[in-house]
Each structure stands twice: as C-alpha cells, then as structure tokens.
Design an enzyme around this catalytic site. Structure first.
Site, PDB file in Angstrom:
ATOM      1  N   HIS A 149     -42.332 -10.076  14.311  1.00 25.80           N
ATOM      2  CA  HIS A 149     -43.339  -9.020  14.149  1.00 25.80           C
ATOM      3  C   HIS A 149     -43.300  -8.111  15.353  1.00 25.80           C
ATOM      4  O   HIS A 149     -43.202  -8.590  16.468  1.00 25.80           O
ATOM      5  CB  HIS A 149     -44.727  -9.638  14.021  1.00 25.80           C
ATOM      6  CG  HIS A 149     -45.810  -8.604  13.960  1.00 25.80           C
ATOM      7  ND1 HIS A 149     -46.073  -7.887  12.814  1.00 25.80           N
ATOM      8  CD2 HIS A 149     -46.656  -8.153  14.910  1.00 25.80           C
ATOM      9  CE1 HIS A 149     -47.061  -7.050  13.071  1.00 25.80           C
ATOM     10  NE2 HIS A 149     -47.430  -7.185  14.320  1.00 25.80           N
ATOM     11  N   GLY A 162      -7.963  -0.020  -7.034  1.00 20.18           N
ATOM     12  CA  GLY A 162      -9.117   0.853  -6.837  1.00 20.18           C
ATOM     13  C   GLY A 162      -9.270   1.957  -7.860  1.00 20.18           C
ATOM     14  O   GLY A 162      -8.871   1.815  -9.017  1.00 20.18           O
ATOM     15  N   VAL A 173      -2.802   5.204   2.336  1.00 19.25           N
ATOM     16  CA  VAL A 173      -3.283   4.777   3.651  1.00 19.25           C
ATOM     17  C   VAL A 173      -4.046   3.456   3.532  1.00 19.25           C
ATOM     18  O   VAL A 173      -4.680   3.195   2.523  1.00 19.25           O
ATOM     19  CB  VAL A 173      -4.216   5.835   4.285  1.00 19.25           C
ATOM     20  CG1 VAL A 173      -3.415   6.952   4.890  1.00 19.25           C
ATOM     21  CG2 VAL A 173      -5.216   6.349   3.276  1.00 19.25           C
ATOM     22  N   GLY A 182     -23.734  11.476  -5.812  1.00 21.06           N
ATOM     23  CA  GLY A 182     -24.408  12.765  -5.866  1.00 21.06           C
ATOM     24  C   GLY A 182     -25.625  12.804  -4.965  1.00 21.06           C
ATOM     25  O   GLY A 182     -25.852  13.776  -4.239  1.00 21.06           O
ATOM     26  N   GLU A 221       0.844  -1.198   0.000  1.00 16.89           N
ATOM     27  CA  GLU A 221       0.000   0.000   0.000  1.00 16.89           C
ATOM     28  C   GLU A 221       0.877   1.245   0.000  1.00 16.89           C
ATOM     29  O   GLU A 221       1.747   1.388   0.861  1.00 16.89           O
ATOM     30  CB  GLU A 221      -0.935   0.001   1.218  1.00 16.89           C
ATOM     31  CG  GLU A 221      -1.807   1.240   1.352  1.00 16.89           C
ATOM     32  CD  GLU A 221      -2.694   1.519   0.125  1.00 16.89           C
ATOM     33  OE1 GLU A 221      -3.529   0.663  -0.202  1.00 16.89           O
ATOM     34  OE2 GLU A 221      -2.535   2.590  -0.492  1.00 16.89           O
TER      35      GLU A 221
END
Lengths: 540, 572
Positions: free
Chosen positions: B542, B228, B118, B269, B115
């Site tokens: 229920h 990603g 982060v 959005g 990585e």
C-alpha cells in the site's frame, strides 16, 4: 464498500443529505452542496440491481447502481416539508407549464399535487453539472407502453456515464420525440407522456409539431448540407455541384459545443475544409492562447509569438484563400516580431555624382551598385560599431565581430536576404563575385541558413523603381536597416549660393532605439555620405 | 541488476568449463536461464560482447566440428538425434520462434531457426516494440498538454513541442536495440540462425536460402511454423505508403497528417489514434461493426470510448465499410468511399489527409510448401489442434509439424506465440502440454491502458447458459485507489467475471492507469487455477495500483460468504 461510500461523499462534498425509501430496493436521496453561497441539490435514486435483488443481497456497488436525475441550482424548486417527504420538480413537467413547473411531491402524495394537464413532456435531464446535452442510448419503453411511476423509461448518455431516467408519473409513453442515438440539449423534450389512451393521438400530433418546429442538430449519419441548391439528386451525393461541407472531427465537436451551424461556416483549411479555428471564429471566440502542438521548425529564425488576432473579418464572397508558403510564413513571422522592437528613423540626402562616375568605371569589371552600396555601408559601420550591434534580449548590446551586410532581394512571391559576409574586409571585386553566387543560389532556393540569416545590417534598395524615399521595417536580431531611394538629378544650391544640378539620393535608416541613439545614427549617416561622395575609398 | 550479474557469470563460466563436463555446466546455465529468460534478452548483449567475445570465438574455433554452421555459443545447442541435422527447426524468427528456440535449447534440443527477413519479426520491428516507443512519447505529450491536470498537480509548463524525426528515431532505435538483444540471446545459446526463406520439401525435410537459390536442404525431427502475419488490406484500398498506409509505415512516423482516418478500431487503430492525436492530428475512425472497439468487453469498450475517444479530437463512423480508398494525388486529398456495412448502399465520402489501414492482420503462410506435407490453409491460416500440431487436409495430425503464433490465428499476440512455442517444445520433449489461451492476457497501450484476460461478459454469459452455471460480476473503480488519485488519474475500471459457486475466475478486464502491468496478477491466477477465496488473502503493498485488483478480488462474493442480510436502505 466503505471506501466507495467515503469517496462518494468526499466528491460531492455533501453539506446535508436526505434520503427516503421508495421501496425496499430503491431509495431516493438528495444531496445538498453549498458553493459560492449557492446551494446545489443533487437528486438521485439508488436501486439495487436485479441480481442483488434476486439474492436479497446488500447492494455492493453504489456507484454503479446510482441513477442520477438532475442537479438543480435553484433551491426554490426544492423544498422539504415537515414529514420528511421530498418534493421537487421532476424531469417531467406538464406541457402547459413547461419549465416553470411547480414542485411536485414525491412519495405517495404525488397524486394530490398532480397537475390537471394530461400530456406531459419528458425532458432531457441534466445528469451532471457540466452536461449540456445528452444522447439517448436507448428507450427502455416504446411508444404505447404503460409506465408506472419509478420505472426506468430511457437510458441517457451524458458526458460522464450512462444513466437510467425514471418517470414520476403513471401514464402511457405516447410519443418518442428524440429517437435512440440522437442527442438533445438539456431541458429539451425527448418524449411525451399521456395520462390515458385518449390523449395519445393528441400527444402524437404535438410530437410532430415539435419535431418540425425544432430542427434537430444533425447527427453524423444524416448531415446533408443546407446549401440552397435547387436540384441536387438525393441519391447520388457524390460531389456534384457545390462541394459538400467537410469539417474536421474537432471542428465538428466545437461546432456542437458552441451551437454553430457548421454549414454556415466558411472553411479556410486545406481543400476548403472547416477547421477548428474557423468554427471558433464563427462562434466569436478567441482561441484561448492556443497551446498548439507543433513540431520544432528547422529553418525559421526564432520569433516572438504571434499575438492573437482580433475577431476575423468577414470573408468576401468569391475570394480565394491561398495559404502562405514556407518562405512567406517566415516573412510574416519576422514582420510581426518586429513590432516588439522600438524603432526610429533618420533620413539623409547625399550627392551621388561621384559615385555614379565611379560606378561607370567599375561596372565593366562586374561590380554592381548593390555591391558598392554594401561596401560603403560596411566601411561606415566599421567606424560606428553601435549601428552594427544588435539587442538580443532587451538588456544588453551584442557587438558583432564581423560586418555582414544582408541585402533584400525580391524573389517570386517572397523576399530573401542573402548575406555578404565580412563585407568590410573583402574588396568590391570579390564581393561582386560572392554576390553573383548568392543571387544564383537564392533563385535556385539553395541558400544555406548561414547565407541568409547571419546579417548584422540590412540594405534595401528600391531606387531602380524610381522610388525616391521609403521606410524599411527592422528585421529581428539586427540593429538597423537602410532604405535607399533613387538617385535623381536635383537643383542644389551650394554653400556659395551657386545653383547646380546634382544627383541626389535619399537614404533612410530604421534603427533599434534600445541600442542606437539618434546622434549615433546621424553620425553614421554622415560617414556614409562622405564615403558615397568620395567613392575612391571604396577600392581601398 | 541481479539479472545482469547472473548472466555475465554464466557466460564467462561456460567457456572455461571443459567439454566433458557439459551436463553440469548446461544444467547450471539452464537454471539461470529458465529463471530470467526475458531479462537475458535485455542484458545478454552487453555482457556477451564486452567481456567474452574473443575468448569464446577462440574456444569455438578449436572445438566446433567442421561443417557446423554459425556462431559462438556459451551454453550448448544440443547434439541432434540420429539421422537428423536438427532436433527442431523453426521457420520464422519472430517472438514466437525466439521463445520456442530458447526453450528448446534449454531442453537440450539441437535447434535452428530460419529467417528470411529481420530477426524479431513483426512485433520487434513493425509492431509492439516501436509502437511502444511512440506511445511513450504520446503519453508524455498528453501529460504536458493537459493543463487542467498539470494545474491540479501544481505544475506549470509553458509550452510543449516535439521533433518528429527525433520521435521516429527513438522508435527505430528501440526496435534495433531489441532486435540486437534477441539476436544475441539466440547466438549466445548457439541456436543456428539460417538466413533465407524456409520451404517444406517433404516429411521432416526443409530447404532454405534466398528466394530462387533455395538449395540447402536440412532434415529435422520436428518443425515449427512461426511465420507470423502481415497487415491485412481489404480489396479496394490502394496503399501508397505515404497518404494511405498500414501500421508498417505509420510506425516510421514520416509525417504527421492534420487529419488521419483510421480504418478499424481494434487495438492497432486505438493505439495509433492515441499516438497521432497526441502529436496534433485529428482522427476519424471508420469501423465496420456497430460499435467502436468491438473486441473489448462492451462495458470496457464504452468506458474506453468515453475516456479515449469522446474528449479527444476524434470522430467516428460505425457500421460502415471503406469500400474504396484513393491516395492523395494531383492536389486532391485522400478520398474514402463509405458504404453501409449491411445494405452496401453508398453512405458518405470522407476527404482526409491520410488513412491508416488497421483492419487486422493476415497470416503470412504463402510459399511455405505446405502442399508437400498435404496441408491446406484456411484463409491463409494453418489449421492446428489444441496442441498446435498441424492438421492435414483430412483433419489428421501431421506428425512432427507444429504451427505457432499469428500463422495459426488462434490468438494473434506476440506473447501468445511465444507461449505456444514453449508448449510445443514441451511436447517435443515428451511432456504433454496444452496452453490455456484463456490465461493469456492482452493489452492495449493507450493512455490510460486497457488490458484483459479470459472471457468478456457476453462470452461468459453465453458459456454459462450453455453449460448451466452461474456467473457474477464484480467491479472496482480506480477512483477509489490511493495511488491513482495521487497521480490524479482516477479514470478507470476493473471488472471481474467469476463463478460464484466455485470462486473460479473467468475473466478480468481493466481500463486505467498501468492496466497492462496490472493484468498479470489475474492472468497468473487463471493459469495456476487459483480461486478467489484464496487469492483474496494475498497481500498487496500500500499504496499501489495493484490494490485495484486486491479490491476487486475481495469484493467478489463466493457463495460460502454471501449470507449478508440486505439492509433496509442504502445510505449514500
């Protein structure tokens, strides 16, 4: 199924209902509901959807297959005759009778009652009790199509749902007055129905008249501002000449709701845009004790809520609107808040010859008149703690442990009140030093909150402008404020009747009468005058 | 509670277990882990740090082989196959990489994760996680502002307000907490976390390190690309990070503009419109397609517009592109030039205080050295087979290289990435596995929420036509649900698309209170291949919101019980 049915009835609180079949697949029902002594009738038809029909199945979701026609509040429009046929005024009426249409019998007897006129208007139906306007989602039929009674003609979107609107007449859809995507208020004609082909032309011309005479509320797509500017080229509307109308989304919604022409509203928002408040003002409504969402202010002292202002005054053409700066906003808030405090004023003249002489002596050491006055006030306050108190909640006195004199200072476009803390305890030289620092910080806008909001008494001096007396507004959270005028040579008669010229200064104190009473304030002023007249004590 | 107990026992148990009896110890812990993998993310941190950090470190110091990287481990990261440093190297420690790493360790693979930024990737740091914190705030603000609703419940609230910085801090704190949990869950399993950017050098060989200093080379039997995506900003839009910004900036909530234009009306959005309108902004949507919320089932989209857009301080322009967006400067507002999406004619100019660009996300695959394994990306996406195997320029499978998550673009959702990662690990371990993407649910966390799984109605109709089967639709309303009515939140709809002949579920769409939590009954049913005629016998407590789905399943008419005669009239 059971649940839906129950729920539907509960929701409409049906008092009575009638139902009759139009065909094996559709049914027309009328629900009566009585509220406030008035009867409401909800008329709608339920049609099984085609899938169910194809499988000859029991329609399952009533709530999705129900088509509302309209809600009527006038029982006169609705009558039920003996053989359970329902007659009612439809969403379609004749062009000659307009809205005051006669009840028309539904069912096979329609013909008998049908009116002689040949062109009928199709109105925007009221699909719910709260609906004021509807949007045409789509025309199922197009111009020239032959319509059969009971067929869906148009899909209308209300504030609640999309619903099919059906016709109760055979005929030809001659003209569509309101195209797809546009909105029309309830009751406005949206299309014309001709009985035969001969009337189509007539209907079309009628439709044209309609559209011309009745300017449609401009939808978002083609809103051209109606500023009477002679030559704005239609091709390039990119900001030349007058600015285009810019309104925020909510302002537009409000304008539509209250039928305000947005182009006629003067925008007072940022960049001259029209805000919801502008539209509300134009519509003449007061914002309903606006529960505005706001982030919590960091600096400004707590103030009483602004009372809603009366209908705004008309804007004078050519005026510019400049929003308050943060400082000005704070001043405005404090001033309005002061209106909730009952104040009274007491004036007192004092002779300043001794003070002026003393000032002459200490001036070279950097002592200013402001500091001398502040020190004198502080010394008087020590003897009259009532005047140094404040009333925070309207129920109690708050006696302040220290005497902190706030001094009003005009700054560019605003007003600040730097505070000389513990004015009673420090000597005038130290105070002068502090004061110099404070003014420097105020100019640089670097005052810390405790340096401008910890005052227990405020001193305001306009003497340097030649003002002989004035009246100060009591800032929130303090018990009293002193307004000092100019010291001017005045002819004074002394106790023995001798006339002489002495410098006289008028001092006016505004105090909170909840905690400071007249006699106390007078006594305080008397003490203060004594100190001013014997300034040597200031050095003690 | 149960979860936290089982974890602390497994973590305190492992260090005591002698090395030689590793297999039973491992199987013990994996049993635990498989069962509560997600919960461990939440609890691993505290149990590990508080009770066991010192003994574990001591243990590791004595037992670790020299030259091995990193950190304490409780259950062991397996030993690598012959000739390789690792069995599995994952490039990118987002949710996808994390899911894959955890499953790989569970399967006994020696695993490393590379990585460069982060841990947690977009979801945890700049996406789903912080946005949920903001939406939690906006949901409460909405409740407090809805006078009618409060009144109906008999509540009185005099005033509502918020502290912007505190709200922003809440989102930031949540992100760092989840990031910590994720990091610790990997560390505690002994996944090697290698810091830097990973680049393919050749077959089964990757180098990593800080940009410019990539000098550490490692070999791996299998490599997963899980790099990603980043926010996609169309040409002509100038992002200044203050008045014109992407979701990355919006989540920091540095200010609340009075008027915000949101370009794109997909989930991102829509969620931000929920946040910003609750905090007092007015919003204008700019959507290139002809309707708002184009990704949703049309019926759901329409209802969503009625509930989430029309009553709020939102307006919209559809069928237009934002051709040019200029940030606010020199005393001018943000200027958005709109052109017609079809004719490209200039249409309108918007002047707003801020613009949020939510036009989708672009894969983050540049500089991966894919050319060294003969892979050509398509618009940035790494081409993959249905098994997530990376395909080379000729469409052939590149052995031992996989790509999961946003980088392959199959389904740009955090949990889809994780599911793909787990599927890949299964294959690496020799068990063929194909993830059924139609069983992966998606959710939009507006108020109320929207969720769905499987096909939309138009997709299902198209498929039905092509493959010659019949479909049916069933719907239930939240208005008929006791719990929803108790909450006074009756707005909503659940919709089921199914095959009436077999009872197979094709899609479920929910708009309503807690829809995102309700969808899993449907997605699990699809994943397990459950049929409607079976699932309708399942019992629901229920009164709960789950009964909306119960109703939905029960209302479906699978062919063997459709012989109900049509009654003459419909009573209302």
């Amino acid at each position: 199924m059971g649940l839906h049915k129950k729920n539907t009835n509960e929701q409409f609180k049906t008092d009575r209902y009638w139902t009759t079949n139009l065909s094996p697949y559709s049914v027309i029902s009328v629900i009566q509901r009585k509220t406030d002594g008035k009867s409401w009738y909800l008329v709608f038809s339920a049609t099984t959807n085609s899938a169910d029909r194809a499988h000859s199945r029991r329609p399952r979701y009533l709530s999705f297959s129900v088509r509302f026609f309209f809600v009527m509040s006038m029982p006169s429009l609705l009558s039920f005759n003996g053989n359970s046929a329902i007659s009612f005024s439809s969403a379609i009426s004749t062009s000659t009778t307009r809205i005051q249409c006669r009840p028309i019998l539904l069912s096979t007897k329609v013909r008998n009652f049908s009116v002689s006129a040949k062109i009928r208007e199709i109105f925007m139906p009221a699909l719910s009790s709260t609906m004021t306007e509807g949007k045409i989602v789509s025309w199922i039929k197009s111009e020239g199509d032959r319509l059969n009674k009971g067929e869906s003609v148009v899909v209308v979107e209300s504030d609640k749902a999309d619903m099919d609107v059906e016709t109760f007449y055979d005929g030809i859809l001659a003209a569509i007055v309101v195209p797809e995507g546009d909105s029309a208020p309830v009751g406005a004609p949206i299309g014309l129905l001709a009985e035969s082909e001969d009337e189509i032309a007539q209907a079309k011309s009628q439709a044209n008249n309609n559209t011309q005479s009745q300017p449609r509320s401009d939808s978002d797509s083609d809103s051209s501002p109606s500023t009477p500017q002679p030559a704005v080229s239609a091709k390039n509307v990119v900001q030349q000449g007058p600015r285009k109308v810019v309104a925020t989304p909510y302002a537009k919604k409000l304008a539509k709701q209250h039928k305000v022409d947005i182009a006629s509203v003067t925008g007072t928002g940022d960049f001259g845009r029209i805000t919801p408040a502008d539209v509300e003002a134009a519509a003449g409504i007061l914002p309903p004790k606006k529960k505005t969402i706001h982030s919590i202010p960091v600096v400004v002292a707590e103030t009483a809520p602004l009372s809603s202002k009366p209908a705004s005054l008309p804007q004078i053409p050519g005026s510019t609107v400049v929003p308050f700066t943060t400082m000005q906003t704070a001043v405005s808030k404090n001033m309005v808040a002061s209106l909730s405090v009952p104040t009274f004023r007491v004036g007192y003249p004092m002779i300043t010859d001794a003070l002026d002489a003393f000032y002459g002596k200490v001036k070279p050491k950097g002592v200013t008149m402001t500091v001398l006055l502040a020190k004198a006030v502080a010394m008087a306050l020590v003897q009259h703690p009532f005047v140094n108190a404040s009333c925070k909640n309207g129920k109690s006195f708050t006696y302040n442990a220290s005497v902190n004199i706030a001094v009003a200072v005009a700054m560019d476009g605003g007003l600040l009140t730097p505070v000389l803390q513990d004015t009673d305890k420090l000597d005038i030289y130290l105070l002068s030093q502090r004061w110099k620092e404070l003014v420097g910080k105020a100019r640089a806008k670097q005052l810390q909150p405790h340096e401008y909001n910890s005052g227990t008494f405020t001193l305001s001096n306009l003497g340097m402008f030649g003002v002989d007396r004035f009246d100060a507004i009591l800032p929130p959270g303090q018990g009293a404020i002193m307004a000092v005028g100019a010291s001017k040579p005045t002819v004074v008669a002394d106790g023995d009747g001798f006339l002489g010229v002495k410098c006289k200064m008028l001092v006016n104190v505004t105090a909170d009468h909840r905690i400071v009473y007249g006699a106390e304030l007078a006594a305080f002023l008397q003490t203060f005058a004594k100190i001013i007249e014997n300034p040597e004590s200031l050095t003690l | 509670m149960q979860a936290s107990i089982s974890i602390s026992s497994s973590s305190s148990f492992a260090p005591v277990a002698p090395r030689s009896v590793r297999p039973p110890a491992l199987s013990y812990s994996t049993g635990q882990l498989r069962f509560c993998r997600l919960r461990r993310e939440a609890f691993g941190f505290c149990s590990f740090n508080q009770s066991c950090s010192i003994p574990i470190h001591g243990y590791r110091m004595r037992n670790r082989l020299p030259g091995m990287k990193i950190t304490a481990s409780v259950s062991s990261n397996g030993s690598p196959s012959k000739g390789f440093d690792y069995d599995l190297v994952i490039i990118g420690a987002g949710v996808g990489g994390h899911g894959a790493a955890l499953h790989a360790v569970e399967k006994g693979l020696k695993t490393a994760i590379i990585e460069g930024d982060v841990i947690g990737g977009t979801c945890v740091n700049r996406g789903c996680v912080p946005s949920k914190a903001l939406l939690a705030v906006s949901g409460r603000m909405r409740e407090l502002q809805d006078e009618k609703h409060l009144k109906a419940l008999g509540l009185r609230v005099s005033e509502s307000g918020y502290d912007r910085q505190a709200v922003a801090d809440h989102a930031n704190n949540l992100a760092s907490k989840i990031r910590g949990n994720l990091t610790n869950s990997m560390k505690s399993l002994g996944v090697d976390i290698l810091t830097g950017v990973g680049v393919f050098v050749g077959k089964q060989k990757v180098k990593y390190g800080k940009v410019g200093f990539m000098d550490t080379e490692i070999t791996a039997k299998n490599i997963i690309i899980a790099t990603g995506s980043v926010p996609f900003v169309p040409n002509g839009i100038e992002v200044d990070g203050r008045t014109v910004f992407t979701s990355d900036h919006a989540l920091k909530l540095e200010w609340i503009p009075d008027w915000l234009a949101i370009v794109g009306s997909g989930y991102i959005g829509l969620e931000f419109s929920d946040v910003y309108t609750a905090l007092g902004s007015e919003v204008t949507f700019v959507e290139a397609l002809d309707q708002l919320m184009p990704g949703f089932d049309p019926e759901i989209g329409k209802l969503a517009q009625r509930i989430l857009v029309n009553p709020r301080k939102i307006d919209h322009h559809v069928g237009v592109f934002a051709k040019k967006i200029t940030p606010a400067k020199d005393g001018k507002p943000v200027i958005i030039e709109l052109i017609d999406a079809k004719t490209k004619e200039p249409k309108d100019t918007l002047e707003v205080d801020a613009a949020l660009i939510a036009t989708g996300r672009a894969p983050y695959t540049k500089g991966l050295g894919l050319e060294n394994v003969n892979v050509v990306t398509q618009r940035g996406f790494v081409p993959v087979s249905e098994r997530m195997e990376v395909l080379d320029a000729n469409g052939n499978v590149v052995p031992h290289v996989y790509c999961i998550g946003d980088a392959n673009g199959k389904m740009m959702l955090a949990h889809a990435a994780s599911a793909q990662g787990i599927s890949v690990v299964e294959q690496v371990c020799g068990r063929d596995n194909v993830l059924n993407h139609l069983s992966v649910p998606a959710a939009c966390f507006t108020h109320p929420e929207i969720s769905f799984v499987g096909l939309t109605e138009p997709q299902a109709r198209e498929k039905a036509e092509k493959e010659g089967f019949e479909i049916s639709i069933a719907k239930t309303s939240f208005k008929a649900n006791t719990k929803a009515l108790a909450e006074n939140e009756g707005d909503g709809l659940a919709k089921l698309i199914y095959k009436p002949d077999t009872g197979e579920i094709l899609g479920v769409h929910i708009l309503g209170l807690h829809a995102a939590d309700l969808i899993h009954e449907a997605s699990n049913a699809i994943a397990m291949g459950m049929k409607l005629q079976d699932i309708k016998f399942a019992v629901h407590a229920h009164p709960t919101l789950s009964e909306v789905l119960d109703e939905l399943f029960k209302s479906a008419k699978v062919n063997d019980d459709t012989a109900v005669p049509l009654p003459e009239a419909v009573a209302i």
